[in-house]
Design an enzyme around this catalytic site. Sequence first.
Site, short mmCIF file in Angstrom:
data_model
loop_
_atom_site.label_atom_id
_atom_site.label_comp_id
_atom_site.label_asym_id
_atom_site.label_seq_id
_atom_site.Cartn_x
_atom_site.Cartn_y
_atom_site.Cartn_z
N ASP A 182 0.87 -1.17 0.00
CA ASP A 182 0.00 0.00 0.00
C ASP A 182 0.90 1.22 0.00
OD1 ASP A 182 -1.71 2.12 0.49
OD2 ASP A 182 -2.83 1.11 2.07
N TYR A 229 -7.33 15.00 -10.63
CA TYR A 229 -6.48 14.03 -11.32
C TYR A 229 -5.40 14.75 -12.13
CZ TYR A 229 -5.13 10.13 -14.34
OH TYR A 229 -4.41 9.17 -15.01
N LYS A 237 -8.88 1.76 -22.15
CA LYS A 237 -10.11 1.09 -21.68
C LYS A 237 -9.82 0.31 -20.41
CE LYS A 237 -11.72 0.57 -26.44
NZ LYS A 237 -12.01 -0.38 -27.54
#
Length: 310
Positions: free
Chosen positions: A90, A229, A267
Amino acid sequence: MRGSISKSKYILKILKSWSHLDVDAIILWWSKETVAVVTGGNRGIGLEICRQLAAHGVTVILTSRDPGAGLESIKFLSEVGLSLIYHQLDILDLSSINRFIEWLKENYGGLDILVNNAGINFNLGSDNSVENARKVVETNYYGTKSMIEAMIPLMKPSVVGARIVNVSSRLGRLNGRRNRISNAALREQLSDVESLSEELINTALSTFLRQVDDGTWASGGWPQVYTDYSLSKLAVNAYTRLMARKLSDRQEHEKIFVNCYCPGWVKTALTGYAGNNTVEEGADTGVWLALLSHQPITGKFFAERREINF
């Protein structure tokens, strides 16, 4: 004899896939002893980067926050004949990073390639909520930064140099036609690699997050599409250039080359599967940078194996 023919065909296949390069300049420097660590490797572009690196014969350590998802990905790749190693990681948890450091040192003595792929995005289509801005910035920028800082001391000496590849985005470009920050003075400061600093990057992000908290971010001159973002990736791009400068004076055999790239609109779950590119296409430039032989190339931004402007 049969093994030699098979190996020759494999090498030829690699060279054909890099056909736009000067074949005489390509040296296949990597081997099974080459260790690559990929963050966020359990799905999407990260999983495909793992697959392609493993197919090239590199020892790949696939990491993910969720052990279940990571082990499922390892199983999937084993079913197509590829053997990878898994370890939980993590990138926002210092204790998780430290456990990974100790395991990596004990079992492999370090690494040769780091691919920082782990990242998140909560906005799709025309949606531009900044509700999760802090989490996006912490993961995409500060998580990537933590991994680079943690892995640099473990990168193995090499005649060709160790490599760091940061998965980024054109949405984070400073001077793109669309989606750039409107503050010209800040753009100029972030453009000057000689005066670029962590403090400057952190201050810009802190200002944005403070304005998110007080509700004034929309008038702050930040990108108006995929705002959080875009800023997180702008910071990754800036940090890539900063680290390239800081690492440039390392001794021979201790060189570390750090670059970033945009995989395109792929995608994946990150785009709601609405992208134009396949994961194979999205991973290609990252793998190419990781295995590139004619270094030194560092502090650059790439897309489709071509350098683009920051």
